[in-house]
Design a protein around this motif. Sequence first.
Motif, mmCIF file in Angstrom:
data_model
loop_
_atom_site.group_PDB
_atom_site.id
_atom_site.type_symbol
_atom_site.label_atom_id
_atom_site.label_comp_id
_atom_site.label_asym_id
_atom_site.label_seq_id
_atom_site.Cartn_x
_atom_site.Cartn_y
_atom_site.Cartn_z
ATOM 1 N N UNK A 1 0.851 -1.218 -0.129
ATOM 2 C CA UNK A 1 0.011 -0.110 0.012
ATOM 3 C C UNK A 1 0.785 1.410 -0.012
ATOM 4 N N UNK A 2 1.843 1.195 0.785
ATOM 5 C CA UNK A 2 2.854 2.326 0.687
ATOM 6 C C UNK A 2 3.468 2.552 -0.445
ATOM 7 N N UNK A 3 3.889 1.515 -0.984
ATOM 8 C CA UNK A 3 4.472 1.675 -2.523
ATOM 9 C C UNK A 3 3.791 2.247 -3.311
ATOM 10 N N UNK A 4 2.420 1.660 -3.631
ATOM 11 C CA UNK A 4 1.408 2.306 -4.390
ATOM 12 C C UNK A 4 1.117 3.869 -4.227
ATOM 13 N N UNK A 5 1.097 3.977 -2.734
ATOM 14 C CA UNK A 5 1.006 5.604 -2.323
ATOM 15 C C UNK A 5 2.248 6.331 -2.942
ATOM 16 N N UNK A 6 3.378 6.040 -2.804
ATOM 17 C CA UNK A 6 4.478 6.829 -3.312
ATOM 18 C C UNK A 6 4.284 6.817 -4.906
ATOM 19 N N UNK A 7 3.854 6.087 -5.471
ATOM 20 C CA UNK A 7 3.782 6.004 -7.106
ATOM 21 C C UNK A 7 2.394 6.887 -7.340
ATOM 22 N N UNK A 8 1.529 7.069 -6.544
ATOM 23 C CA UNK A 8 0.313 7.906 -6.887
ATOM 24 C C UNK A 8 0.801 9.310 -6.398
ATOM 25 N N UNK A 9 1.606 9.790 -5.529
ATOM 26 C CA UNK A 9 2.366 10.885 -5.095
ATOM 27 C C UNK A 9 3.149 11.521 -6.257
ATOM 28 N N UNK B 1 -9.531 13.978 -7.785
ATOM 29 C CA UNK B 1 -10.670 13.545 -6.625
ATOM 30 C C UNK B 1 -11.101 11.963 -7.190
ATOM 31 N N UNK B 2 -11.112 11.815 -8.370
ATOM 32 C CA UNK B 2 -11.585 10.397 -8.812
ATOM 33 C C UNK B 2 -10.694 9.310 -8.509
ATOM 34 N N UNK B 3 -9.533 9.747 -8.356
ATOM 35 C CA UNK B 3 -8.398 8.804 -8.216
ATOM 36 C C UNK B 3 -8.070 8.406 -6.865
ATOM 37 N N UNK B 4 -8.706 9.231 -5.982
ATOM 38 C CA UNK B 4 -8.239 9.149 -4.387
ATOM 39 C C UNK B 4 -8.616 7.735 -3.811
ATOM 40 N N UNK B 5 -9.434 6.967 -4.423
ATOM 41 C CA UNK B 5 -9.490 5.735 -3.911
ATOM 42 C C UNK B 5 -8.531 4.574 -4.545
ATOM 43 N N UNK B 6 -7.734 5.093 -5.587
ATOM 44 C CA UNK B 6 -6.812 4.162 -6.236
ATOM 45 C C UNK B 6 -5.764 3.289 -5.438
ATOM 46 N N UNK C 1 -8.184 0.689 -3.322
ATOM 47 C CA UNK C 1 -8.751 -0.074 -4.275
ATOM 48 C C UNK C 1 -7.532 -1.128 -4.606
ATOM 49 N N UNK C 2 -6.612 -0.631 -5.107
ATOM 50 C CA UNK C 2 -5.477 -1.594 -5.741
ATOM 51 C C UNK C 2 -4.955 -2.365 -4.459
ATOM 52 N N UNK C 3 -4.677 -1.781 -3.202
ATOM 53 C CA UNK C 3 -4.247 -2.558 -2.293
ATOM 54 C C UNK C 3 -5.079 -3.671 -1.947
ATOM 55 N N UNK C 4 -6.357 -3.431 -1.910
ATOM 56 C CA UNK C 4 -7.232 -4.463 -1.595
ATOM 57 C C UNK C 4 -7.291 -5.609 -2.767
ATOM 58 N N UNK C 5 -7.240 -5.394 -3.800
ATOM 59 C CA UNK C 5 -7.080 -6.388 -5.065
ATOM 60 C C UNK C 5 -5.730 -7.085 -4.894
ATOM 61 N N UNK C 6 -4.575 -6.504 -4.638
ATOM 62 C CA UNK C 6 -3.368 -6.985 -4.470
ATOM 63 C C UNK C 6 -3.633 -7.976 -3.463
ATOM 64 N N UNK C 7 -3.950 -7.677 -2.198
ATOM 65 C CA UNK C 7 -4.217 -8.665 -1.148
ATOM 66 C C UNK C 7 -5.182 -9.726 -1.231
ATOM 67 N N UNK D 1 -1.251 -11.912 -6.995
ATOM 68 C CA UNK D 1 -1.633 -10.441 -6.496
ATOM 69 C C UNK D 1 -1.416 -9.391 -7.670
ATOM 70 N N UNK D 2 -0.488 -9.663 -8.706
ATOM 71 C CA UNK D 2 -0.373 -8.745 -9.675
ATOM 72 C C UNK D 2 -1.354 -8.900 -10.596
ATOM 73 N N UNK D 3 -1.731 -10.108 -10.853
ATOM 74 C CA UNK D 3 -2.914 -10.589 -11.696
ATOM 75 C C UNK D 3 -4.319 -10.100 -11.324
ATOM 76 N N UNK D 4 -4.487 -9.911 -9.844
ATOM 77 C CA UNK D 4 -5.717 -9.166 -9.631
ATOM 78 C C UNK D 4 -5.904 -7.775 -9.689
ATOM 79 N N UNK D 5 -4.474 -7.098 -10.271
ATOM 80 C CA UNK D 5 -4.871 -5.742 -10.543
ATOM 81 C C UNK D 5 -5.108 -5.466 -11.896
ATOM 82 N N UNK D 6 -5.723 -6.514 -12.615
ATOM 83 C CA UNK D 6 -6.344 -6.229 -14.052
ATOM 84 C C UNK D 6 -7.262 -5.092 -14.090
#
Length: 277
Positions: free
Chosen positions: A113-121, A133-138, A141-147, A195-200
């Motif tokens: 989740x923090x790695x994704x956060x740094x990517x988003x930042x 605003x529309x991507x704040x849940x990114x 959602x991406x963390x939940x899908x990965x886990x 985990x990466x496949x679920x990021x589809x």
Amino acid sequence: MAQKKLPAPDEMSFLDHLEDLRWHLIRATLSIAIAGTIAFLAKGFIFDVLLFGPSKGDFWTYDILCRISNFMGVDGGFCFDELPFTLQSRTMGGQFSAHIWVSITAGFVIAFPYVIYEFWKFVAPAMKENEKNTSRGFIAISSILFFLGVLFGYYVVTPLSINFLGTYQVSSIVLNEFDIGSYISLVRSSVIASGLLFELPIIIFFLTKVGVVTPMFLRKYRKYALIIVLILAAIITPPDLVSQIVVAIPILILYEVSILIAVIVYKREAKKLNTKP
């Protein structure tokens, strides 16, 4: 050393962007290192409970699959007390090396989740305010899908693979005595790949947003996707109906969810351009 203060995004040069990216990568790497250190210290739990769990006959998945196989009247080979193979280390540094790499993998999973956060930042400054605003849940959602993918890989793909490969023999003369590195590689690839496949759905979201794919394209090639999914399920699972269905269904659901996401994004983009979807 204090981080260098960067100029505003619209004033940044190419080198400034590289400097910004460097600091995001450093912080992401540090988060993985910290989480990996915690995993390194929790050696007993990581190895005895998590990593070697699927190699034991009383693993939760085998019990469930045994019941499913009996209910469907199919002999899936999941009803057993012990798997007929042993693990060993053939090199002097084999166990220490395994400990290091498992800790790094666990660190990546924990810190995802923090790695994704740094990517988003890093990409957020280039977005418009409404896109932010529309991507704040990114991140969530991406963390939940990965886990979810990690859990699917650990509880489904890994036990199916271990059960098949661990019991497969070309002759009763040949014993299954696997090196610890080979076993860990199978578990790691199953978990991370799932985990990466679920990021589809996330990938489809961005590809649709930039116009690379459309809902029509995904629907048109749905039948080919179905064939690919069935082939993939046949490759990573034992050659029995129950195992292939168990693996194929979540992947197909992900594909259908991706189509739904593509429809929503496509309509929004079409509305912005005042065109008919």
